[in-house]
Design an enzyme around this catalytic site. Structure first.
Site, PDB file in Angstrom:
ATOM      1  N   GLY A 152      35.086  45.196  30.014  1.00 37.50           N
ATOM      2  CA  GLY A 152      36.626  45.486  30.359  1.00 37.50           C
ATOM      3  C   GLY A 152      37.088  46.334  31.353  1.00 37.50           C
ATOM      4  O   GLY A 152      38.213  46.462  31.670  1.00 37.50           O
ATOM      5  N   GLU A 175      29.120  46.816  28.328  1.00 36.01           N
ATOM      6  CA  GLU A 175      28.967  45.533  28.545  1.00 36.01           C
ATOM      7  C   GLU A 175      29.932  45.064  29.784  1.00 36.01           C
ATOM      8  O   GLU A 175      30.687  44.326  29.672  1.00 36.01           O
ATOM      9  CB  GLU A 175      29.490  44.551  27.365  1.00 36.01           C
ATOM     10  CG  GLU A 175      28.645  44.876  26.204  1.00 36.01           C
ATOM     11  CD  GLU A 175      29.139  43.912  24.802  1.00 36.01           C
ATOM     12  OE1 GLU A 175      28.236  43.724  24.142  1.00 36.01           O
ATOM     13  OE2 GLU A 175      30.186  43.858  24.949  1.00 36.01           O
ATOM     14  N   PRO A 176      29.866  45.608  30.985  1.00 32.43           N
ATOM     15  CA  PRO A 176      30.442  45.348  32.077  1.00 32.43           C
ATOM     16  C   PRO A 176      30.103  44.090  32.775  1.00 32.43           C
ATOM     17  O   PRO A 176      28.865  43.707  32.656  1.00 32.43           O
ATOM     18  CB  PRO A 176      30.117  46.640  33.085  1.00 32.43           C
ATOM     19  CG  PRO A 176      28.508  46.904  32.774  1.00 32.43           C
ATOM     20  CD  PRO A 176      28.514  46.653  31.055  1.00 32.43           C
ATOM     21  N   GLY A 177      31.152  43.302  33.070  1.00 30.61           N
ATOM     22  CA  GLY A 177      30.797  41.819  33.823  1.00 30.61           C
ATOM     23  C   GLY A 177      31.621  42.033  34.913  1.00 30.61           C
ATOM     24  O   GLY A 177      30.863  42.399  36.313  1.00 30.61           O
ATOM     25  N   ARG A 216      42.108  31.889  38.790  1.00 33.11           N
ATOM     26  CA  ARG A 216      42.526  33.220  38.092  1.00 33.11           C
ATOM     27  C   ARG A 216      44.147  33.362  38.525  1.00 33.11           C
ATOM     28  O   ARG A 216      45.144  33.704  37.612  1.00 33.11           O
ATOM     29  CB  ARG A 216      41.939  34.439  38.501  1.00 33.11           C
ATOM     30  CG  ARG A 216      40.610  34.471  37.804  1.00 33.11           C
ATOM     31  CD  ARG A 216      39.699  35.673  38.391  1.00 33.11           C
ATOM     32  NE  ARG A 216      40.352  36.844  37.366  1.00 33.11           N
ATOM     33  CZ  ARG A 216      41.186  37.851  37.854  1.00 33.11           C
ATOM     34  NH1 ARG A 216      41.487  38.055  39.347  1.00 33.11           N
ATOM     35  NH2 ARG A 216      41.563  38.560  37.170  1.00 33.11           N
ATOM     36  N   CYS A 218      45.461  19.262  43.778  1.00 30.70           N
ATOM     37  CA  CYS A 218      46.837  18.435  43.515  1.00 30.70           C
ATOM     38  C   CYS A 218      47.575  19.059  42.471  1.00 30.70           C
ATOM     39  O   CYS A 218      47.892  18.661  41.310  1.00 30.70           O
ATOM     40  CB  CYS A 218      46.608  17.043  43.427  1.00 30.70           C
ATOM     41  SG  CYS A 218      45.853  16.438  44.760  1.00 30.70           S
TER      42      CYS A 218
END
Ligand SMILES: *Cc1c(COP(=O)(O)O)cnc(C)c1O
Length: 435
Positions: A251, A293-295, A333, A364
């Site tokens: 996070g 746990e970085p992403g 996003r 569309c």
């Protein structure tokens, strides 16, 4: 002028006003690979990995950094992260299969998710996955049974929900009471889960995990949750809970737009490690090894999306729409949670901003806007725009909506570029249709 802080480390603007990434001009990359294209800067990727391992291990050597594959993974990247000494978090059988095919050792692989299927758990057992992070009573019973059938004892962590709001978008908040993830401490479910985990014959409960949400721009939620979860763990010492591993999840925030100033990795490290060591000391508890746990914070800053401008529509007194050849199919996003991005005209990167425009995608949906009401130089059809901080949760969430092929992925370094995923073809998209 040029928002360097949101671009990869190697980004620069040359004397002709061209955006350069990893020594490659964006215009050359667009010509060679077509648009839209996602460019990943290898130096930034490796530097981010090293910051996480370095900053945490400097303070606490027993730290493992586990890359959250859902931010984006592919076999070449799995190799790169392995070279950098990272483990991996997976949330599906598909992500697990990719790591297996990339020959990643399974001992530092963690399986997360609120509804892992029986098939996925069987696959994890079959490939001797290191860790399963239990998220529900259903899963605990199921995994215990499947592990028994497989003749294995599976190492597990339990995901608890500490009831802490990290003040991010409601769709990406996970550690609160009203969440589908984890066992809430508040309701007594977490306590029940720990007892069940300790009693399970074929499971070896070796620690606890939480993940608050993402992106978290504050340090305080990590401090409060770390302390709370360790105190919770201490209550079960006499019942046999040994905290060998502790994970405060991922996070960690990145800057998406100029002026946004997330804490440096060193500050997250300082907060988490000092809280953990102080709390453990106070509780007279052996400090567990730490799993981070970085992403997003690893791959996000390394990625830049390059699009080409097509139609431009000026609605006088209302808005000027500048349409590009990608959009919500490769970056959901903005439409999904109002995410904001910087936009740079890649072939006019040092030009003065002149007009307020809205960057529209080609899909569309009226909501398919990548950035609204931003100042850019005078643009023409054929110009290129670059959207930085696009490495995480863009290609990994990409879809074939409108049957648009998903874009290629290119790794750049020292003036060289290398395709690590080709553009989808029309044939690829029809591949699974049964006629
Ligand atoms: C998504 C997720 C992460 C990674 O989150 P980032 O914001 O990408 O760092 C880490 N742990 C768990 C359990 C997750 O679900």
């Amino acid at each position: 002028m040029f928002p360097q802080s949101v671009f990869p480390d190697t980004a620069e603007v040359d004397t002709q006003g061209q955006l350069v990434l990893g020594g490659c001009r964006a215009t050359d990359l667009a010509d060679e690979y077509g648009t839209p294209v996602y460019v990943l800067d290898e130096e930034t990727l490796r530097a981010r990995c090293r910051s996480f391992t370095g900053e945490f291990r400097k303070l606490y050597p027993a730290t493992n950094v586990s890359y959250a594959c859902k931010a984006y993974i592919n076999p070449e990247l799995a190799k790169l992260f392995q070279e950098e000494g990272l483990g991996f978090d997976v949330v599906s059988g598909g992500e697990l299969a990719l790591l297996i095919s990339a020959q990643v050792p399974m001992d530092e692989v963690y399986f997360h998710g609120n509804n892992k299927t029986p098939q996925e758990l069987s696959e994890a057992l079959e490939h001797s996955i290191g860790w399963v992070v239990i998220d529900s009573f259903y899963e605990m019973e199921l995994l215990d049974r499947l592990a028994g059938q497989a003749g294995r004892t599976q190492d597990i962590l339990i995901r608890v929900s500490p009831g802490i709001d990290p003040h991010t978008h409601v769709y990406t908040t996970t550690g609160v009471l009203d969440s589908k993830f984890g066992f809430a401490i508040q309701t007594g479910h977490a306590a029940e889960a720990v007892r069940m985990g300790l009693a399970a014959k074929n499971l070896n409960l070796r620690g606890l995990h939480f993940h608050l949400g993402s992106p978290i721009f504050e340090l305080e939620p990590y401090r409060v949750a770390t302390e709370l979860v360790l105190r919770f763990a201490a209550e079960f010492r006499e019942e046999g809970l040994e905290m060998e591993r502790f994970s405060p999840g991922g996070g960690f925030a990145i800057s998406y737009i100029r002026g946004q100033d997330p804490p440096p990795i060193s500050a997250y490290a300082e907060t988490i490690v000092s809280t953990m060591t102080e709390t453990c000391q106070e509780l007279d508890m052996e400090p567990p090894s730490l799993v981070i746990e970085p992403g997003r914070a690893i791959i996000g800053p390394a990625g830049v999306a390059i699009y080409r401008i097509g139609a431009i529509k000026d609605v006088p007194g209302v808005r000027k729409f500048v349409s590009v050849d990608g959009g919500m199919g490769d970056n959901i996003r903005p439409a999904l949670y109002q995410a904001e991005y910087e936009v740079v005209a890649a072939n006019k990167a040092d030009w003065e901003p002149r007009e307020k425009v809205t960057i529209a995608g080609k899909y569309c949906e009226s909501g398919d806007l990548l950035a609204s009401d931003i100042m850019l130089p005078e643009l023409e059809s054929g110009d290129l725009i670059a959207i930085p901080a696009a490495g995480a949760y863009c290609p990994s969430m990409a879809s074939n909506y409108n049957l648009n092929p998903r874009p290629p992925m290119v790794l750049v370094k020292d003036g060289k570029s290398r395709l690590i995923r080709r553009r989808e073809s029309y044939q690829d998209m029809m591949h699974c249709d049964v006629v």
